[in-house]
Design a protein around this motif. Structure first.
Motif, short mmCIF file in Angstrom:
data_model
loop_
_atom_site.label_atom_id
_atom_site.label_comp_id
_atom_site.label_asym_id
_atom_site.label_seq_id
_atom_site.Cartn_x
_atom_site.Cartn_y
_atom_site.Cartn_z
N ILE A 107 -9.19 -10.49 4.64
CA ILE A 107 -7.79 -10.04 4.71
C ILE A 107 -6.84 -11.21 4.41
N LEU A 110 -6.76 -11.84 0.80
CA LEU A 110 -6.01 -10.82 0.04
C LEU A 110 -4.51 -11.07 0.09
N TYR A 111 -4.01 -11.56 1.23
CA TYR A 111 -2.56 -11.78 1.35
C TYR A 111 -2.16 -13.18 0.88
N GLN A 114 -6.17 -14.34 -3.16
CA GLN A 114 -7.01 -13.26 -3.69
C GLN A 114 -8.19 -13.81 -4.50
N LEU A 127 -7.91 -2.85 -4.55
CA LEU A 127 -6.79 -3.36 -3.79
C LEU A 127 -5.50 -2.67 -4.19
N SER A 130 -5.11 0.63 -2.68
CA SER A 130 -5.35 0.76 -1.25
C SER A 130 -4.09 1.23 -0.53
N TYR A 133 -2.75 -1.61 2.01
CA TYR A 133 -2.33 -2.94 1.61
C TYR A 133 -0.81 -3.00 1.74
N GLU A 138 2.39 -10.42 2.24
CA GLU A 138 1.87 -11.49 1.38
C GLU A 138 2.44 -12.85 1.78
N GLY A 321 -0.83 -4.83 8.18
CA GLY A 321 -1.57 -5.06 6.95
C GLY A 321 -3.05 -5.27 7.16
N VAL A 324 -5.95 -3.01 5.63
CA VAL A 324 -6.45 -3.01 4.26
C VAL A 324 -7.97 -3.10 4.23
#
Lengths: 495, 312
Positions: A107, A110-111, A114, A127, A130, A133, A138, A321, A324
């Motif tokens: 996670i 991803l934020y 990536q 993603l 999703s 998300y 971010e 978030g 996700v």
């Protein structure tokens, strides 16, 4: 009664949690089964009634949403516990910690950068499409790199007796209060077994939860203000929100009790005025958290909460978030996720999963709908599923259409031979019923796993659906130490 | 303490007190009617009048008999002060404040709510009513006792005291009013002295005050004495004086209590003095009515000060 237990036969091809072959209880369950089979029919019935009365008195309830209004139902409870050996549990617990650690790294990645997508482990569109998300998250770095602080992971045993992960619940998992209440009911109902058997206690969860939450406090103060944010009394898990707040000594709060002021700090309204809040254990979904950012009409949330969180003035658990990773497509990639971030092999395997967005796998799914379980990627509570072997032709056609319309939103899994355990049916019958297990994992600076978890059981014969909203019940879950302890006899435990 | 939690705890205490006083007044009311001379024209409907429930009652029932009155006061969900409604309100408020109230409260309240629901018919029928109401009263006292021995004397405790004492003050004025209303029905004849004594004895019993009254006054039951005892005694926990003084103590320990305190002080000053009122009649009833209005204002003042009902 005793004949019932002698004649109890596990179904062919299914693993039974307590009985290996008729008349032969598994090692950790021996004492329990011997005890239960020594009880007469009347005694069993009176204990069942005692359990039901206890539940009603304790007001343990959950809410079912129906068209005819919300019904508060007493929590359905089976008095025959489910037993797991300590040795096996320790291995499983290690696997659960490993899994959550990797998911949190995922996670966080991803934020931020990536990398997992750049390195081609997970396709980008997974993603992009999703539902959970949150672009708003971010670049944010919660303490310890942890987003999902509380996770409820559903485990099942297949016919081979091995535990598999069925799904990870990383948004607002519920059920832990029922795990704790089940234990206190059992202690009242069959105290005799607790006296003798080496059953590991479960009651320390609220302490671990509180310590973990307190460790997230942005202010370095001796007593951070920790609150539980509930959507309110009409939420199906309200009982649990109140229960946990009470056990932690935290305030139970609704959105309207909180305000975010111009200094981007969160305050609660008290009889002495406004008081600063440090940590919010939120049991409100992302989309309702902050009407300034998400659902504009939400009255459950707090305007400005995301501002305060982004400014680092309040900790939210789980972080917005985090959901996700609570996506059944992401689930299919967890073994790769563990390898990618930790360089380790997963300790608990996934259930084999077919991803419908993949052309080849989708073809297979569509051709085998009658054998598979099809699930939407983002639902919880067992809604919107197709159980192939129990489905009608019409339902299968409907799902074929749904899958073709939106392949990213569906996955399929083989129908598992879910393990069974003896369950009291009617007044005195003992019959096998299918069950699963939801342990709860905490992660802050360190990790913690509950001792066992919440065992959910499908009370209907042959049914595989264990969700309480759909007629499931629950059992107490015992982790029993079977290692021969020499010291025991000195303590007067002779058999 | 959260404002919302404070408000709920306060209401839980008020409704529990109301449930108990409703049950108590019904346990003794039939005895009163049995004892009074036939010619005193006092009926069950008087219970509706003293609780200011005429409009609600008349909307539901046309016959003002015992059965309907008892049904309305015990089992009617459309009556916000009925036993059933009070218990429902207690339960909802406890359910949402379990983090500040001893957890056993929730079990006891559930038990009592279930008992009331399951045995309501017993309470309405005359033959088993006493046993039913007696069990309800005992269960209410058990909950208050649980609080008394277990609760930390923190803000939640203060809120319980506040709710309990305001409700008690209200209930005492209503019981006094009921007494006066009955007295005014008594005609001046040979039976009058006896009838008045029966009525005032009944008012005392409905507030659990008979024995304390006798010990404090060392006198037989006479109207003026009863009135001044129930209004002005400093030691009896259901006297108006005591309830107001108790609320002043509580307010003194709570934050931002200036406005509340001045309201309490002026109410205490306005209570009739310890001298025995010469005559208790319609003027006295007006005074009781003023006290009830003042109690309503006090509640509004609590709400503004501590419950933050308006958005900030």
């Amino acid at each position: 009664m005793s004949t019932e237990w002698k004649e109890y036969a596990p179904q062919e091809g299914y693993f039974d949690e307590l009985i290996s072959t008729p008349g032969n209880p598994r090692q950790p369950a021996k004492r329990l089964v011997n005890y239960l089979s020594s009880l007469s029919e009347e005694e069993i019935l009176s204990r069942k009634m005692a359990a039901d009365a206890t539940i009603k008195e304790m007001g343990v309830s959950f809410t079912v949403y129906t068209e005819g209004g919300n019904i508060d139902r007493a929590w359905p409870f089976d008095i025959v516990p489910r037993v797991i050996s300590r040795a096996q549990w320790e291995k499983t617990a290690a696997g659960l910690k490993q899994r959550l650690k990797a998911l949190n790294m995922f996670i966080d990645d991803l934020y931020h950068d990536q990398n997992i997508i750049k390195d081609g482990i997970i396709p980008e569109f997974v993603l992009k499409q999703s539902k959970n998300y949150r672009k708003e998250c971010e670049g944010i770095s919660p303490r310890y790199g942890v987003w999902a602080h509380i996770c409820g992971t559903d485990l099942v045993r297949d016919g081979d007796g091995q535990f598999y992960v069925l799904e990870d619940n990383l948004r607002v998992p519920s059920g832990v209060s029922y795990m704790l209440e089940n234990r206190s009911i059992m202690k009242r109902v069959i105290p005799e077994v607790f006296e003798k058997a080496n059953i590991a206690p479960v009651g320390d969860y609220p302490e671990h939860l509180f310590d973990m939450l307190a460790s997230l406090s942005p202010r370095r103060v001796a007593k951070p203000v920790v609150v539980v944010l509930t959507p309110g009394i009409y939420n199906s898990a309200y009982f649990e929100h109140a229960f946990l707040a009470q056990r932690m000594g935290a305030e139970l709060i609704e959105g309207s009790d909180l305000v975010v002021k111009d200094d981007d700090c969160v305050y609660m309204k008290t009889i002495a005025g406004l008081e600063r809040v440090d940590v919010i254990y939120r049991r409100v979904d992302d989309m309702f958290l902050d009407p300034e950012v998400f659902e504009k009409d939400s009255v459950l949330g707090v305007p400005g909460l995301m501002r305060a969180w982004k400014a680092g003035n309040v900790a939210l658990a789980n972080a917005p978030g985090a959901g996700v990773a609570d996506d059944k497509v992401v689930y299919a990639y967890v073994p790769q996720i563990i390898k990618y971030y930790l360089g380790e092999e997963p300790l608990i395997p996934n259930v084999e999963t077919y991803l419908c967005y993949d052309d080849e796998q989708r073809e297979y799914v569509l051709a085998n709908l009658d054998k598979l379980v099809v699930k939407p990627a983002n639902e919880s509570g067992g809604y919107g599923m197709l159980i192939g072997p129990h489905s009608t032709k019409k339902e299968r056609e409907e799902f074929a259409r749904l899958i073709q319309e939106n392949p990213r939103n569906y996955i399929a899994q083989p129908t598992l031979a879910l393990s069974t355990a003896p369950t009291l049916i009617g007044k005195s019958k003992i019959e096998p019923r299918h069950l699963d297990l939801r342990p709860f994992i905490l992660q802050g600076k360190d990790s913690y796993v509950t001792t066992g978890g919440l065992t959910r059981v499908a009370m209907k014969k042959g049914s595989l659906v264990v969700n309480s909203s759909q007629g499931g019940g629950s059992k107490d879950t015992w982790i029993v130490d079977t290692a021969p302890a020499k010291k025991k006899s000195a303590e007067g435990d002779n058999d | 303490m959260l404002s919302k939690v404070a408000e709920r705890v306060y209401w839980a205490a008020r409704y529990l007190e109301r449930a108990e006083s409703t049950a108590r007044i019904l346990t003794i009311y039939d005895k009163l009617l049995f004892d009074l001379p036939r010619r005193v024209n006092l009926g069950w409907y008087n219970l509706i009048v003293i609780n200011s429930l005429e409009a609600d009652f008349n909307e539901r029932y046309s016959v003002r008999d015992e059965r309907n009155v008892v049904k309305f006061l015990l089992g009617d969900e459309s009556n916000p002060s009925s036993l059933v409604s009070s218990m429902k309100a207690v339960r909802e408020n406890i359910r949402t404040t379990r983090d500040v109230i001893p957890p056993e409260t929730w079990e006891l309240v559930n038990e009592l709510t279930m008992y009331v629901q399951d045995n309501l018919a017993q309470g309405i029928s005359r033959s088993n009513r006493y046993e039913f109401l007696d069990n309800v009263i005992k269960a209410c006292q058990q909950i208050v006792g649980l609080w008394y021995v277990n609760m930390p004397r923190d803000a939640a405790w203060e809120m319980l005291l506040l709710g309990q004492n305001l409700e008690r003050a209200d209930s005492t004025t209503r019981n006094l009013d009921a007494g006066v209303a009955a007295i005014m029905q008594v005609e001046d004849d040979d039976f009058a002295v006896n009838a008045r004594q029966i009525i005032w004895g009944n008012v005392l019993r409905s507030l659990n005050a008979e024995q304390p009254f006798r010990r404090a006054t060392r006198s037989s039951v006479k109207g003026p004495l009863v009135v001044s005892y129930l209004i002005g005694d400093e030691f009896f926990p259901r006297s108006l004086h005591y309830c107001v003084a108790e609320m002043m103590d509580v307010a003194g320990r709570l934050p931002h209590s200036k406005e509340v305190m001045s309201g309490l002080k002026s109410l205490l000053n306005d209570l009739p003095g310890s001298e025995e009122p010469e005559e208790v009649g319609s003027e006295f009833r007006d005074m009781l009515n003023d006290i009830q209005v003042a109690l309503g204002d006090l509640h509004a003042s609590f709400s503004k000060t501590w419950f933050m009902s308006e958005p900030l």
